[in-house]
Design a protein around this motif. Structure first.
Motif, PDB file in Angstrom:
ATOM      1  N   ARG A 144       0.605 -13.832  -2.851  1.00 58.37           N
ATOM      2  CA  ARG A 144       1.625 -12.405  -2.723  1.00 58.37           C
ATOM      3  C   ARG A 144       1.305 -11.811  -3.980  1.00 58.37           C
ATOM      4  O   ARG A 144       1.138 -12.313  -5.025  1.00 58.37           O
ATOM      5  N   PRO A 145       0.826 -10.466  -3.881  1.00 54.70           N
ATOM      6  CA  PRO A 145       0.687  -9.404  -5.202  1.00 54.70           C
ATOM      7  C   PRO A 145       1.830  -9.685  -5.935  1.00 54.70           C
ATOM      8  O   PRO A 145       2.843  -9.526  -5.521  1.00 54.70           O
ATOM      9  N   ALA A 146       1.368  -9.452  -7.184  1.00 55.79           N
ATOM     10  CA  ALA A 146       2.437  -9.467  -8.265  1.00 55.79           C
ATOM     11  C   ALA A 146       3.225  -7.883  -8.141  1.00 55.79           C
ATOM     12  O   ALA A 146       2.505  -7.028  -7.748  1.00 55.79           O
ATOM     13  N   ARG A 198       8.411  -5.823  -4.367  1.00 55.89           N
ATOM     14  CA  ARG A 198       8.115  -6.002  -3.064  1.00 55.89           C
ATOM     15  C   ARG A 198       9.433  -4.977  -2.230  1.00 55.89           C
ATOM     16  O   ARG A 198      10.578  -5.043  -2.547  1.00 55.89           O
ATOM     17  N   VAL A 199       8.798  -4.306  -1.030  1.00 58.55           N
ATOM     18  CA  VAL A 199      10.010  -3.398  -0.354  1.00 58.55           C
ATOM     19  C   VAL A 199       9.861  -3.624   1.002  1.00 58.55           C
ATOM     20  O   VAL A 199       9.005  -4.600   1.423  1.00 58.55           O
ATOM     21  N   THR A 200      10.959  -3.019   1.603  1.00 60.00           N
ATOM     22  CA  THR A 200      10.908  -3.021   3.278  1.00 60.00           C
ATOM     23  C   THR A 200       9.947  -2.229   3.935  1.00 60.00           C
ATOM     24  O   THR A 200       9.153  -1.596   3.233  1.00 60.00           O
ATOM     25  N   LEU A 201       9.768  -2.532   5.247  1.00 56.00           N
ATOM     26  CA  LEU A 201       8.835  -1.788   5.878  1.00 56.00           C
ATOM     27  C   LEU A 201       9.142  -0.085   5.945  1.00 56.00           C
ATOM     28  O   LEU A 201       8.230   0.553   5.616  1.00 56.00           O
ATOM     29  N   HIS A 225      15.528  -5.586   6.475  1.00 53.04           N
ATOM     30  CA  HIS A 225      15.802  -6.042   5.309  1.00 53.04           C
ATOM     31  C   HIS A 225      14.797  -7.062   4.530  1.00 53.04           C
ATOM     32  O   HIS A 225      15.026  -7.255   3.264  1.00 53.04           O
ATOM     33  N   GLU A 226      13.902  -7.318   5.222  1.00 51.73           N
ATOM     34  CA  GLU A 226      12.753  -8.240   5.011  1.00 51.73           C
ATOM     35  C   GLU A 226      11.901  -7.602   3.894  1.00 51.73           C
ATOM     36  O   GLU A 226      11.170  -6.521   4.171  1.00 51.73           O
ATOM     37  N   ASP A 267      -0.131  -2.779   0.256  1.00 48.67           N
ATOM     38  CA  ASP A 267       0.531  -2.345   1.565  1.00 48.67           C
ATOM     39  C   ASP A 267       0.887  -0.919   1.668  1.00 48.67           C
ATOM     40  O   ASP A 267       0.379  -0.199   2.475  1.00 48.67           O
ATOM     41  N   VAL A 268       1.539  -0.306   0.648  1.00 47.66           N
ATOM     42  CA  VAL A 268       1.662   1.070   0.770  1.00 47.66           C
ATOM     43  C   VAL A 268       0.185   2.070   0.672  1.00 47.66           C
ATOM     44  O   VAL A 268       0.118   2.763   1.574  1.00 47.66           O
ATOM     45  N   GLU A 269      -0.751   1.499  -0.049  1.00 43.91           N
ATOM     46  CA  GLU A 269      -1.982   2.024  -0.223  1.00 43.91           C
ATOM     47  C   GLU A 269      -2.571   1.978   1.058  1.00 43.91           C
ATOM     48  O   GLU A 269      -3.384   2.945   1.600  1.00 43.91           O
TER      49      GLU A 269
END
Length: 370
Positions: free
Chosen positions: A61-63, A66-69, A98-99, A106-108
């Motif tokens: 898991r990247p440091a 962390r956000v939802t989809l 809400h996960e 992931d955003v990138e």
């Protein structure tokens, strides 16, 4: 007895009377002290039977936040529906609303695919994502299988559970970034090599390319695999993969895919395909493997999402299913293209074959060394 150990006992994670108690305790203390795992996290991993690999999961898991989809999509400037379609195309189930499982990386990635959609359209973008997801899954499967068989299995057999956990952490933190860089390097080389394959063919929306398609499979694989234990079967498949991969690459052809005892290869050079097919038959015998049979067909092929489609592919697959062990069958198109060439092989009529999926009998030729 330390309070930490008592915590493990109270949580049902540790039994001092267990024959493997020492190994289990060392693993739990490593996860709690060095990896920062909480008792609830350890309990969940224990229930999921993932304690040994927990260090790898945490290191993957990247440091950072962390956000939802939905939040990831918003930050990428994309709508959540498109983000969900990308995630499914990559091979993952849609996360719960809400996960929080998405990082800045992931955003990138979402930004990249949003830009690709604006350039080539959503359908083509999702096709690309499916191909990337499938390839990434195959690489991950190979990485994990390698670690499980070569590293984890012997350490677990010796009761060194904490050494397995430490090795997994090292794999993710030190080896994974270098593997990703290696994958990028190989991808660039393959793009250059495959780009040359298209030289001389006109581009089309269906990406139609004239190719020789070859299928090669081991004869009597079903019967042989039933007689071998899993380790012997794995050894045989490893030898088959190494032998065929080396020859296909050396010939300048490409492995399209593997299915157990079979390999599919493609090349835009008909003469190369013929020489390669005969070399494969000989090399497999020399490697002490069951006899190989090969089917070759030449014609236009639809190349889509890294796979190959159309009547030429179907014909090659039917020819290999008909070929006798140790023989190569070809179609009329390949015969007509090369029958007058000065070469080290000859085409011998093999009759008209009734093949599944083809309305009329198909004329076939057996390929032999001259």
């Amino acid at each position: 007895m330390s309070s930490d150990v008592q915590d493990f006992i109270d949580a049902g994670l540790y039994d001092p009377d267990d024959p493997a108690a020492e190994a289990h305790l060392a693993l739990l203390q490593f996860l709690a002290d060095e990896m920062g795992a909480s008792i609830p996290e350890l309990v969940q991993a224990h229930e999921e039977q993932t304690l040994v690999s927990m260090s790898a999961f945490r290191a993957l898991r990247p440091a950072g936040e962390r956000v939802t989809l939905r939040e990831a999509a918003a930050r990428a400037g994309a709508d959540v529906g498109f983000a969900a379609r990308v995630w499914r195309a990559a091979g993952f189930p849609e996360p719960r609303p809400h996960e929080r499982r998405f990082s800045a990386a992931d955003v990138e990635m979402m930004q990249l695919f949003r830009g690709t959609r604006d350039f080539v359209g959503e359908e083509r973008t999702l096709q690309l994502v499916r191909t990337l997801g499938t390839a990434a899954a195959q690489v991950a499967e190979a990485e994990i299988a390698l670690v499980r068989t070569s590293m984890e299995a012997p350490l677990v057999a010796d009761g060194h559970l904490v050494d397995v956990a430490r090795s997994y952490r090292t794999l993710v933190t030190e080896l994974a970034p270098r593997l990703a860089a290696a994958l990028d390097t190989l991808n660039r080389h393959h793009m250059e090599a495959i780009g040359r394959r298209y030289s001389g063919s006109s581009p089309s929306r269906a990406n139609l390319v004239p190719l020789v398609v070859g299928f090669a499979d081991l004869s009597d694989y079903t019967g042989i695999s039933a007689r071998l234990d899993p380790e012997q079967l794995g050894t045989m498949l490893d030898r088959f993969e190494a032998t065929t991969s080396d020859l296909i690459a050396a010939a300048g052809a490409n492995v399209a895919k593997r299915i157990g005892d079979a390999v599919m290869f493609v090349t835009n050079a008909p003469g190369v395909a013929c020489g390669l097919a005969l070399d494969l038959v000989d090399a497999v015998i020399a490697a002490g493997l069951p006899k190989l049979r090969v089917g070759l067909a030449f014609g236009d092929v639809v190349v889509r999402q890294g796979d190959f489609h159309g009547p030429t592919v179907n014909l090659a697959a039917r020819l290999v299913a008909t070929a006798d062990p140790g023989t190569v069958l070809t179609d009329t198109a390949l015969h007509d293209r090369l029958s007058h060439a000065r070469a080290s092989y000859v085409f011998v009529p093999a009759g008209r074959l009734t093949l599944s999926g083809f309305d009329a009998p198909v004329t076939a030729y057996q390929l032999l060394r001259a």
